[in-house]
Design a protein around this motif. Structure first.
Motif, PDB file in Angstrom:
ATOM      1  N   UNK A  43      -1.850   4.771  -0.259  1.00  0.00           N
ATOM      2  CA  UNK A  43      -1.104   5.826   0.416  1.00  0.00           C
ATOM      3  C   UNK A  43       0.362   5.395   0.452  1.00  0.00           C
ATOM      4  N   UNK A  44       1.265   6.313   0.046  1.00  0.00           N
ATOM      5  CA  UNK A  44       2.704   6.034   0.066  1.00  0.00           C
ATOM      6  C   UNK A  44       3.418   7.191   0.756  1.00  0.00           C
ATOM      7  N   UNK A  45       4.719   7.009   0.989  1.00  0.00           N
ATOM      8  CA  UNK A  45       5.521   8.080   1.584  1.00  0.00           C
ATOM      9  C   UNK A  45       5.943   9.071   0.506  1.00  0.00           C
ATOM     10  N   UNK A  46       5.765  10.353   0.784  1.00  0.00           N
ATOM     11  CA  UNK A  46       6.158  11.390  -0.168  1.00  0.00           C
ATOM     12  C   UNK A  46       7.679  11.478  -0.252  1.00  0.00           C
ATOM     13  N   UNK A  47       8.186  11.613  -1.475  1.00  0.00           N
ATOM     14  CA  UNK A  47       9.603  11.827  -1.706  1.00  0.00           C
ATOM     15  C   UNK A  47      10.484  10.607  -1.539  1.00  0.00           C
ATOM     16  N   UNK A  48       9.919   9.461  -1.242  1.00  0.00           N
ATOM     17  CA  UNK A  48      10.700   8.231  -1.072  1.00  0.00           C
ATOM     18  C   UNK A  48      10.203   7.176  -2.050  1.00  0.00           C
TER      19      UNK A  48
END
Length: 161
Positions: A43-48
């Motif tokens: 899971x990662x941060x969207x748009x970053x």
């Protein structure tokens, strides 16, 4: 160094020849995987800009050349991934290798991975689930010989939130 590289290349050729001889005699050739891939969803941060991790494990008793082996004659470990919609990927980041020398040429040092190693992939992804397919290409060796290069399928599954 050149003697060690030449010997490693000779051993690689001998391994390939022995594998081919097995085919000529009708004997069953067993292909062995020297590296496994631990494909856990991430899971990662969207748009970053975020970092995906691809974890690999080299079988006990073996090592693979690092991404930057000390000779152009050696096959580097390399991951290639196909582009995925909604994902911008940068160049993969490889760990530093460990110096290794063969007993027949102790002064020559090679740069290898042993045990577990992690390749990091910087990405920027749109929100949602994403999949990236690719391949890890490597050459495995043990204390006495190097074996023909192998390709390991890689499937990276992650969610950007």
């Amino acid at each position: 160094m050149r003697l060690g590289v030449a010997l490693a290349a000779l051993m690689l050729g001998a391994g390939t020849l022995m594998a081919q001889m097995g085919n000529l005699n009708g004997a069953r050739v067993v292909t062995r995987s020297y590296v496994t891939y631990d494909a856990e969803p991430q899971v990662i941060q969207a748009g970053k800009r975020s970092m995906l991790e691809m974890r690999f494990q080299v079988a006990n008793g073996y090592h693979v050349n690092s991404h930057t082996p000390k000779s152009e004659l050696l096959i580097p470990t390399n991951v290639t991934l196909q582009a995925a919609a909604g994902v911008k990927a940068e160049a993969a980041e490889y760990p530093a290798g460990t110096e290794f020398s063969f007993s027949f040429s102790p002064k020559d040092k090679l740069d290898v991975y042993e045990g577990g190693f992690t390749v990091k992939l910087p990405v920027v992804a749109a929100a949602g689930m994403h999949e990236m397919d690719g391949t890890l290409r490597y050459q495995a060796c043990d204390h006495a010989a190097c074996y023909p290069p192998k390709s390991l399928p890689v499937h990276v599954l992650f969610t950007a939130k």
